[in-house]
Design an enzyme around this catalytic site. Structure first.
Site, PDB file in Angstrom:
ATOM      1  N   TYR A 145       2.851  -2.835   7.704  1.00 16.44           N
ATOM      2  CA  TYR A 145       1.574  -2.232   7.303  1.00 16.44           C
ATOM      3  C   TYR A 145       0.783  -3.267   6.526  1.00 16.44           C
ATOM      4  O   TYR A 145       1.319  -3.927   5.633  1.00 16.44           O
ATOM      5  CB  TYR A 145       1.839  -1.001   6.428  1.00 16.44           C
ATOM      6  N   ASP A 240       1.691 -11.553   4.411  1.00 17.95           N
ATOM      7  CA  ASP A 240       1.167 -10.467   3.578  1.00 17.95           C
ATOM      8  C   ASP A 240       2.203 -10.150   2.500  1.00 17.95           C
ATOM      9  O   ASP A 240       3.271  -9.605   2.782  1.00 17.95           O
ATOM     10  CB  ASP A 240       0.885  -9.261   4.467  1.00 17.95           C
ATOM     11  N   LYS A 272      -0.979  -4.965  -5.477  1.00 15.67           N
ATOM     12  CA  LYS A 272       0.043  -4.220  -6.211  1.00 15.67           C
ATOM     13  C   LYS A 272       0.426  -4.905  -7.547  1.00 15.67           C
ATOM     14  O   LYS A 272      -0.365  -4.828  -8.479  1.00 15.67           O
ATOM     15  CB  LYS A 272       1.223  -3.928  -5.287  1.00 15.67           C
TER      16      LYS A 272
HETATM   17  C1  LIG Z   1       0.091  -1.637   0.111  1.00 13.81           C
HETATM   18  C2  LIG Z   1      -0.019  -2.684   1.153  1.00 13.81           C
HETATM   19  C3  LIG Z   1      -1.258  -3.097   1.670  1.00 13.81           C
HETATM   20  C4  LIG Z   1      -2.537  -2.369   1.363  1.00 13.81           C
HETATM   21  O1  LIG Z   1      -2.891  -2.448   0.017  1.00 13.81           O
HETATM   22  P1  LIG Z   1      -3.928  -1.372  -0.576  1.00 13.81           P
HETATM   23  O2  LIG Z   1      -4.192  -1.858  -1.954  1.00 13.81           O
HETATM   24  O3  LIG Z   1      -3.240  -0.047  -0.502  1.00 13.81           O
HETATM   25  O4  LIG Z   1      -5.136  -1.429   0.301  1.00 13.81           O
HETATM   26  C5  LIG Z   1      -1.298  -4.168   2.529  1.00 13.81           C
HETATM   27  N1  LIG Z   1      -0.170  -4.811   2.866  1.00 13.81           N
HETATM   28  C6  LIG Z   1       1.037  -4.453   2.408  1.00 13.81           C
HETATM   29  C7  LIG Z   1       2.236  -5.225   2.804  1.00 13.81           C
HETATM   30  C8  LIG Z   1       1.158  -3.364   1.546  1.00 13.81           C
HETATM   31  O5  LIG Z   1       2.368  -2.985   1.122  1.00 13.81           O
END
Ligand SMILES: *Cc1c(COP(=O)(O)O)cnc(C)c1O
Length: 441
Positions: A145, A240, A272
């Site tokens: 994701y 990511d 995060k």
């Molecule tokens: C949480 C997450 C996102 C999206 O971040 P948001 O701040 O919720 O838009 C993108 N990539 C990864 C791997 C994530 O865990």
């Protein structure tokens, strides 16, 4: 403690009348486990208190950011003094520089730009990759994701090297017909699409070590293979680290393999933990690539609240407090919880697989009709779960005062504030919850 109609239940009813599903992000709605979310009034350290006064050990951690636990006194102090100086100026500030220096010091990136969410970070990294390479195609893995970016809300097409289809209504085919979706950990699939489309690929994006289908680590050498394959075809490797960054290890997911193996992604995304519980995220990478962003380059990217002084102060304070000792403590608590969980599930006869990536772990409640206890390698494996078992386990834990993620596909997030009392509370709840899970098979 709980009145006949709890305040949480009443708030959820009212929320559902003014907000779709009563929540501002879908997984919070408990759709995957049944029931309704608890409305939280406050949190401290490892503990949440809901509006009815019930307490829970928190294993959600705001879905990752709360590395130090809730309301860490030094983080709160720093935020309060930042707020008192004004909340946003639309002109540069010192905390942005300090946080950027911290990110550059801990990761292989040379330049960084701040944004406000992980979604914005991956969206911007992909635009930059396309702008810098002059190519259009993006390769991603099923089960990874990357936020709700149109081009990445894609499902695999009918064959391996065929282009993706929209993963949700509202995304036009024109947004996903330049996306290729592959099974994770599958080198042959990567080789095949690069052989067929390599000269059109702008970038391959992957989670450094996936956590959004549960924890599914890269097989040894997989990330390095991806980096080398991208390089060989003139494509960019985008890692990511929105979830793993400053969480899986001090150096993020890259700290699990890249740091030892001596490779670096071309671009990385963060979020995060680096926002310390406030909205901050970032993307960064090689200086020559990042220079192609406006104002030095032609690839447009901007944000009214990007690098917000309060958010960057929260992130900076969090990262400065996230010492090796913090990661050791966090790792030890995570190990105790996952070991005890596995033991309780085994004792109750619940088939399961526990997987880890640094301080991150998750538990798969396996469907024995569909697969055995082998490692979960990709999204198909992760999907072979017996979901009623997790739902039963989740609710038994919640009743006992432990708040797990309300989905079977999530990391169980532990913080450095998960001390002996909090961990002990989790351990005490496990046997009953494991038996509840066993009753669903
Ligand atoms: C949480 C997450 C996102 C999206 O971040 P948001 O701040 O919720 O838009 C993108 N990539 C990864 C791997 C994530 O865990």
């Amino acid at each position: 403690m709980t009145a006949s109609v709890s305040r949480s239940a009443d708030l959820f009813r009212r929320a559902s009348e003014v907000t779709p599903g009563g929540v501002n992000s879908p997984v919070r709605a408990f759709g995957a486990v049944g029931g309704r979310p608890r409305f939280i009034a406050s949190a401290q350290g490892a503990w949440l208190t809901d509006v009815d006064g019930n307490e829970y050990v928190d294993l959600v951690g705001s879905w990752g950011p709360m590395l130090l636990g809730h309301a860490h006194p030094e983080v709160i102090d720093a935020i309060q003094s930042a707020v008192a100086r004004g909340t946003s100026y639309g002109t540069p500030t010192e905390p942005e520089v300090l946080l950027a220096e911290e990110l550059v010091a801990r990761t292989p990136i040379e330049r960084v730009r701040f944004v406000s969410s992980g979604t914005e970070a991956t969206m911007s990294a992909i635009r930059l990759a396309r702008g810098a390479t002059g190519r259009d195609v993006v390769v991603k893995f099923a089960g990874c994701y990357h936020g709700h970016v149109d081009a990445l809300l894609a499902s695999a097409g009918s064959g391996l090297a065929t282009f993706a289809v929209p993963g949700t209504p509202g995304v036009p085919t024109s947004a996903t017909d330049l996306t290729l979706v592959l099974p994770y950990n599958d080198r042959a699939a990567v080789e095949k699409v690069f052989a067929e489309h390599g000269d059109r690929v702008a970038c391959l994006i992957t989670e450094a070590t996936p956590g959004n289908m549960g924890v599914v680590p890269p097989e040894p050498g997989f990330n390095q293979f991806l980096a080398e394959t991208c390089r060989a075809h003139g494509a960019l490797f985008v890692s990511d680290e929105v979830m793993t960054g400053f969480r899986a290890t001090r150096h993020g997911g890259w700290g699990l393999d890249g740091r030892q193996e001596g490779w670096a992604p071309d671009l990385m995304t963060f979020g995060k933990v680096m926002g310390g519980g406030l909205p901050a995220a970032a993307f960064g990478g090689r200086a020559d690539l990042m220079a192609q962003l406006s104002p030095t380059g032609l690839v447009y990217q901007a944000g009214t609240l990007s690098g917000n002084p309060v958010a960057t102060t929260a992130g900076l304070t969090t990262l400065r407090l996230a010492t090796d000792e913090v990661y050791d403590r966090l790792g030890a608590a995570a190990t105790t919880i996952r070991t005890a969980t596995s033991e309780a599930l085994t004792a109750a006869g619940v088939p399961h697989v526990v997987q880890t990536a640094g301080t991150m772990f998750s538990v798969f409640f396996t469907d024995p009709a569909r697969r055995g206890p082998e490692p979960v390698r990709d999204f198909d494996d992760a999907s072979a779960q017996h979901l009623p078992a997790y739902a039963a386990f989740f609710h038994a834990m919640l009743d006992a005062g432990v708040h797990l993620p309300p989905s079977a596909y999530e990391v169980w997030f532990v913080s450095a504030a998960h001390d002996e009392r909090a961990v002990g509370h989790v351990l005490d709840a496990l046997p009953v919850a494991a038996r509840a899970a066993a009753a669903t098979y």
